[in-house]
Enzyme design. Structure first.
Site, short mmCIF file in Angstrom:
data_model
loop_
_atom_site.label_atom_id
_atom_site.label_comp_id
_atom_site.label_asym_id
_atom_site.label_seq_id
_atom_site.Cartn_x
_atom_site.Cartn_y
_atom_site.Cartn_z
N LEU A 10 32.71 13.36 19.68
CA LEU A 10 31.44 14.20 20.17
C LEU A 10 31.65 14.94 21.39
CD1 LEU A 10 29.02 10.96 19.95
CD2 LEU A 10 29.43 12.66 18.21
N MET A 13 31.96 20.68 19.70
CA MET A 13 31.86 21.06 18.16
C MET A 13 31.06 19.72 17.41
SD MET A 13 32.84 23.68 16.84
CE MET A 13 33.70 23.71 15.36
N GLY A 14 31.63 18.41 17.89
CA GLY A 14 31.25 17.28 17.14
C GLY A 14 29.92 16.98 17.39
N ASN A 120 41.36 20.65 13.83
CA ASN A 120 42.35 21.52 13.48
C ASN A 120 43.60 20.80 13.44
OD1 ASN A 120 41.27 24.07 13.33
ND2 ASN A 120 41.14 24.12 15.67
N SER A 146 35.00 26.28 11.18
CA SER A 146 35.07 27.52 11.65
C SER A 146 33.63 27.91 12.08
CB SER A 146 35.71 28.46 10.85
OG SER A 146 36.00 29.89 11.84
N LYS A 196 42.68 26.94 6.97
CA LYS A 196 42.17 27.21 8.47
C LYS A 196 43.13 27.47 9.49
CE LYS A 196 39.14 26.78 11.78
NZ LYS A 196 39.94 26.52 12.95
N GLU A 203 42.93 35.05 13.37
CA GLU A 203 41.75 35.16 14.63
C GLU A 203 42.66 35.65 15.98
OE1 GLU A 203 40.31 31.74 17.30
OE2 GLU A 203 39.39 31.58 15.38
N ARG A 294 49.78 35.40 24.71
CA ARG A 294 49.14 34.29 25.16
C ARG A 294 50.02 33.64 26.18
NH1 ARG A 294 44.72 30.98 21.59
NH2 ARG A 294 43.69 33.07 20.76
#
Length: 329
Positions: A10, A13-14, A120, A146, A196, A203, A294
């Site tokens: 949770l 996103m969850g 993911n 997504s 994904k 992305e 990155r």
């Protein structure tokens, strides 16, 4: 069709996905490793219903929304789910997924139940998990999710792999969880997470290109209003899209990115994309460059890094590293 889903994990996103499912009339039994996030979800659910001051609309919500059952242990979650159980995982990739699956099997998940990994995960791990559970008669779907937090709350995009007949049983769930036509079955175990993974590699390249472009604008010979540029680029240009809309939103702050450290986190799915591209013999110079940028940002923050970090914060809620925080380390 009445449906009950078990939800484990949770985080941002969850929790957003659970609220979406409840809104769509799906009953949810929800668990998180830390009790506080379960309590936070219960509080969010209460404000979600009670917070509507329109009595007619509120009554409609109360009669059409799904029910929420908090589960403070995995054993409670398994016990409160009707069989065959359907359990959605939204936890960190790698060992945490395996640990949750092992715990579920020990807690009573049995033949005919369905476990869905919506995080993911590396697609080869999903293939392994499918085989492991298949031996026990437990079904497994891998689902790339997504759309960020907004997507999870208002309709995500889902990329699905696993046994087609199990996917077909869960079409009502996917319809409820996604935007219209926002789910696609791609093939056997691992296919959803494979698609994904590549999506995330693309992305990364898109984020880096936007970051570099705005770095040039910022250092160029004109005193440009970068917010105005981003807003202009959302209006019919070739590069218009959700990422540009999010950048325009991030730049509404009068201070712009002044307080943001240009450090970009994340990268696991990008590394998997690089590894897989090498295995299949595909050159990916753009994705490679974005991954290197990155890594470089960790020691050499840049304005393009600020843009990418701000965008990741907008769509995924990823924490922004602030300059004062960096200096205090």
């Amino acid at each position: 069709m009445a449906m009950t889903i078990g939800a484990i994990g949770l985080g941002r996103m969850g929790q957003a996905l659970v609220l979406r499912l409840l809104e769509q009339g799906i009953d949810v039994v929800a668990h998180n490793r830390s009790r506080q996030k379960v309590d936070d979800l219960v509080a969010s659910r209460q404000s979600f219903v009670v917070g509507n001051t329109d009595k007619k609309a509120n009554d409609q919500q109360l009669t059409t929304n799904g029910s929420l059952t908090p589960a403070y242990t995995i054993e409670d979650l398994v016990k409160n789910l009707p069989t065959p159980r359907i359990i959605w995982l939204m936890v960190d990739h790698g060992k945490p997924v395996d640990e949750v699956i092992d715990h579920l099997l020990a807690a009573g998940v049995e033949k005919g139940d369905i476990i869905i990994d919506g995080g993911n995960s590396f697609f080869k791990d999903s293939m392994r998990r499918f085989s492991f559970q298949k031996e026990k008669g437990v079904h497994f779907l891998d689902v790339g999710t997504s759309g960020g937090i907004e997507g999870a709350r208002h309709g995500a995009c889902m990329m699905i792999g696993g046994e087609k007949d199990i996917y077909e049983q869960l079409v009502p769930f996917f319809q409820a969880a996604t935007m219209p036509a926002g789910y696609t079955y791609f093939g056997p175990a691992g296919a959803g997470h494979f698609v994904k993974m590549v999506h995330n590699g693309v992305e990364y390249g898109m984020l880096q290109a936007i970051g570099e472009g705005f770095a040039i604008l910022e250092k160029g010979p004109y005193p440009l209003d970068l917010h105005a540029v981003a807003k202009n680029w959302t209006k019919g240009t070739v590069v218009r899209g959700w990422l540009m809309e999010l950048l325009e939103r991030a730049l509404r702050d009068p201070e712009g990115f002044a307080g943001i450290e240009g450090v970009v986190g994340g990268g696991s799915t990008g590394e998997w994309t690089q590894m897989t591209a090498k295995e299949v013999g595909v050159d990916i110079p753009v994705i490679d460059a974005s991954m290197e940028a990155r890594k470089t940002s960790q020691t050499q923050p840049s304005f393009s890094g600020k843009v990418v970090a701000a965008l990741r914060n907008q769509f995924g809620g990823h924490v922004l590293e602030k300059k004062e925080e960096k200096q205090s380390l």
